[in-house]
Design a protein around this motif. Structure first.
Motif, PDB file in Angstrom:
ATOM      1  N   UNK A 248       0.853  -1.175   0.000  1.00  0.00           N
ATOM      2  CA  UNK A 248       0.000   0.000   0.000  1.00  0.00           C
ATOM      3  C   UNK A 248       0.896   1.235   0.000  1.00  0.00           C
ATOM      4  N   UNK A 249       0.547   2.201  -0.841  1.00  0.00           N
ATOM      5  CA  UNK A 249       1.399   3.375  -1.019  1.00  0.00           C
ATOM      6  C   UNK A 249       0.598   4.656  -0.897  1.00  0.00           C
ATOM      7  N   UNK A 250       1.104   5.571  -0.078  1.00  0.00           N
ATOM      8  CA  UNK A 250       0.584   6.936  -0.040  1.00  0.00           C
ATOM      9  C   UNK A 250       1.677   7.874  -0.530  1.00  0.00           C
ATOM     10  N   UNK A 251       1.332   8.743  -1.473  1.00  0.00           N
ATOM     11  CA  UNK A 251       2.263   9.773  -1.942  1.00  0.00           C
ATOM     12  C   UNK A 251       1.886  11.076  -1.248  1.00  0.00           C
ATOM     13  N   UNK A 252       2.804  11.615  -0.449  1.00  0.00           N
ATOM     14  CA  UNK A 252       2.518  12.779   0.374  1.00  0.00           C
ATOM     15  C   UNK A 252       3.526  13.890   0.092  1.00  0.00           C
ATOM     16  N   UNK A 253       3.081  15.178   0.161  1.00  0.00           N
ATOM     17  CA  UNK A 253       4.011  16.311   0.013  1.00  0.00           C
ATOM     18  C   UNK A 253       4.783  16.523   1.300  1.00  0.00           C
TER      19      UNK A 253
END
Length: 217
Positions: free
Chosen positions: A122-127
């Motif tokens: 599972x991947x979250x792309x966050x700033x």
């Protein structure tokens, strides 16, 4: 980005990339997946794309893919000698609802391992610069068993010592190095490229020699 492993630990993999987390990185990620797939395909091995289509379910919208990874030369020699036919062909089903993505299944194609083998990513792309903890909001009891792994795409030291770390490091290093090739592309360009890549991969598996990363590299 969290790499969940049930044997027996869980890993939180943090890769900091100097790109916008929104459309800019999404285009670069999809371009790099297509190019990396071609670099790893030939001699009957590599990536086979079965499905690549939009999906919408329970309020979530994105792109669904079903691929087979033919991994014969990608594993150590002793594994190839012991594994029965088909055991090294891995099915992957993924739902990319960027900036959240999940790979819900990654299983062998035959009955050799049955339900005993599963990789879930599972991947979250966050700033963020890598300071955000527990991005998937795991329960405290689960989070305390997670090992956090930082990926530095400019570092060539011990981060390459394990297969998983090498995979994540190499991919994001290629993504950044290919920036001039994808920075001006749109999502429509990417979808057309994916359709062409599917056709190219089918030809490469039949006509090209074995290539790409192996377990002995």
């Amino acid at each position: 980005m969290v790499l969940l492993k049930e044997y027996p630990r869980e890993y939180s993999v943090l890769a900091v990339i100097p790109l916008s987390v929104f459309l800019q990185y999404q285009v670069g990620q999809l371009y790099s997946v297509a190019e990396a797939s071609k670099n790893e395909t030939g001699g009957g091995e590599g990536v086979e794309v079965l499905v690549n289509e939009p999906y919408e379910k329970d309020g979530e919208k994105g792109q669904y893919t079903h691929k087979i990874y033919h991994l014969q030369s990608k594993v150590p020699t002793f594994v190839r000698m012991l594994a029965p036919e088909g055991a090294l062909n891995i099915h992957e089903k993924a739902w990319n609802a960027y900036p959240y993505c999940r790979t819900g299944e990654c299983r062998p194609t035959n009955e050799y391992m049955k339900e005993d083998f599963l990789i879930k990513i599972e991947t979250w792309h966050k700033p963020d610069l890598g300071a955000l903890e527990n991005v998937h909001k795991l329960e405290p009891e689960a989070w305390k068993h997670v090992e956090v792994v930082y990926i530095d795409i400019a570092d060539r030291s011990q981060v390459l010592s394990k297969q998983e770390r090498r995979l994540f490091t190499n991919f994001h290093r290629q993504l950044f190095c290919w920036l001039d090739k994808w920075v001006d592309l749109t999502m429509d360009d990417i979808r057309r490229m994916e359709d062409e890549t599917k056709r190219q991969l089918d030809e490469m598996r039949q006509k090209d020699p074995v290539k790409g990363m192996t377990a002995d590299d």
